[in-house]
Design a protein around this motif. Structure first.
Motif, short mmCIF file in Angstrom:
data_model
loop_
_atom_site.label_atom_id
_atom_site.label_comp_id
_atom_site.label_asym_id
_atom_site.label_seq_id
_atom_site.Cartn_x
_atom_site.Cartn_y
_atom_site.Cartn_z
N LEU A 179 57.77 12.85 -52.23
CA LEU A 179 58.78 14.04 -52.06
C LEU A 179 58.89 14.62 -53.38
O LEU A 179 58.69 15.85 -53.71
CB LEU A 179 60.09 13.79 -51.56
N LYS A 180 59.17 13.77 -54.51
CA LYS A 180 59.08 14.24 -55.98
C LYS A 180 57.77 14.77 -56.36
O LYS A 180 57.56 15.85 -57.17
CB LYS A 180 59.49 13.03 -56.83
N PHE A 181 56.81 14.19 -55.76
CA PHE A 181 55.41 14.79 -56.18
C PHE A 181 55.24 16.25 -55.77
O PHE A 181 54.76 17.18 -56.17
CB PHE A 181 54.62 13.80 -55.82
N GLY A 182 55.78 16.23 -54.44
CA GLY A 182 55.46 17.58 -53.81
C GLY A 182 56.19 18.70 -54.59
O GLY A 182 55.92 19.70 -54.60
N ILE A 183 57.40 18.20 -54.64
CA ILE A 183 58.36 19.18 -55.67
C ILE A 183 57.75 19.50 -56.82
O ILE A 183 57.80 20.79 -57.08
CB ILE A 183 59.83 18.77 -56.00
N HIS A 184 57.12 18.49 -57.49
CA HIS A 184 56.56 18.97 -58.79
C HIS A 184 55.36 19.99 -58.67
O HIS A 184 55.09 20.85 -59.61
CB HIS A 184 55.82 17.58 -59.27
N ILE A 185 54.55 19.91 -57.79
CA ILE A 185 53.21 20.75 -57.45
C ILE A 185 53.75 21.87 -56.66
O ILE A 185 52.81 22.84 -56.30
CB ILE A 185 52.19 20.01 -56.71
N LYS A 186 55.13 22.05 -56.32
CA LYS A 186 55.46 23.16 -55.38
C LYS A 186 54.72 23.43 -54.04
O LYS A 186 54.30 24.30 -53.80
CB LYS A 186 55.45 24.43 -56.29
N ASP A 187 54.43 22.15 -53.34
CA ASP A 187 53.84 22.34 -52.30
C ASP A 187 55.07 21.94 -50.92
O ASP A 187 55.52 20.86 -50.90
CB ASP A 187 52.88 20.95 -52.20
N LYS A 188 55.25 23.19 -50.63
CA LYS A 188 56.42 23.51 -49.49
C LYS A 188 56.20 22.37 -48.16
O LYS A 188 56.90 21.70 -47.65
CB LYS A 188 56.66 24.59 -49.06
N LYS A 189 54.82 22.38 -47.65
CA LYS A 189 54.45 21.36 -46.74
C LYS A 189 54.57 19.81 -46.90
O LYS A 189 55.12 19.29 -46.07
CB LYS A 189 52.91 21.81 -46.27
N GLU A 190 54.13 19.53 -48.24
CA GLU A 190 54.53 18.20 -48.54
C GLU A 190 55.99 17.79 -48.72
O GLU A 190 56.51 16.73 -48.17
CB GLU A 190 53.91 17.76 -50.00
N ILE A 191 56.66 18.79 -49.12
CA ILE A 191 58.22 18.53 -49.11
C ILE A 191 58.97 18.41 -47.77
O ILE A 191 59.73 17.49 -47.64
CB ILE A 191 58.84 19.85 -50.09
N ILE A 192 58.43 19.53 -47.13
CA ILE A 192 59.07 19.46 -45.70
C ILE A 192 58.42 18.08 -45.12
O ILE A 192 59.34 17.58 -44.22
CB ILE A 192 58.60 20.72 -45.14
N GLY A 193 57.55 17.77 -45.03
CA GLY A 193 56.74 16.59 -44.51
C GLY A 193 57.51 15.10 -44.81
O GLY A 193 57.54 14.32 -44.12
N GLN A 194 57.77 15.08 -46.07
CA GLN A 194 58.44 13.83 -46.67
C GLN A 194 59.90 13.61 -46.24
O GLN A 194 60.67 12.71 -46.23
CB GLN A 194 58.51 13.72 -48.28
N ILE A 195 60.71 14.70 -45.84
CA ILE A 195 62.01 14.68 -45.74
C ILE A 195 62.32 13.92 -44.23
O ILE A 195 63.16 12.89 -44.41
CB ILE A 195 62.77 16.05 -45.75
N PRO A 196 61.72 14.22 -43.22
CA PRO A 196 61.98 13.39 -42.21
C PRO A 196 61.62 12.03 -42.26
O PRO A 196 61.98 10.99 -41.72
CB PRO A 196 61.18 13.88 -41.04
#
Length: 93
Positions: free
Chosen positions: A60-77
């Motif tokens: 999730l932190k990685f997704g935030i760092h690279i600003k990848d919304k798909k990764e961020i949304i995918g990690q939350i659940p």
């Protein structure tokens, strides 16, 4: 039924080594290599709730760092239900 909470020491050594390599590559800006180390850590930690969720937190932190919304949304659940799922799967073993 037995619930496993603690990763065996023999495996923990490899898990921590892969996470250290992730941190080193992430710090250097080698993001694709860093991500591969996270994927390896995920595989190693998957049977144990604490280690499994920790890797998803890093993802999730990685997704935030690279600003990848798909990764961020995918990690939350995965963070919300991943540990529960692993616990239930391990209990049934």
């Amino acid at each position: 039924m037995r619930l496993y909470w603690t990763m065996p020491d023999e495996l923990r050594i490899h898990y921590k080594n892969v996470l250290q390599k992730y941190n080193e590559e992430f710090t250097k800006g080698n993001l694709s290599v860093a991500w591969r180390h996270l994927e390896r850590a995920h595989i190693l930690g998957q049977p144990w709730p604490r280690e499994h969720n920790y890797v998803h937190w890093l993802m999730l932190k990685f997704g935030i760092h690279i600003k990848d919304k798909k990764e961020i949304i995918g990690q939350i659940p995965r963070l919300l239900i991943g540990g529960i799922k692993v616990s239930l799967r391990r209990t049934a073993s």
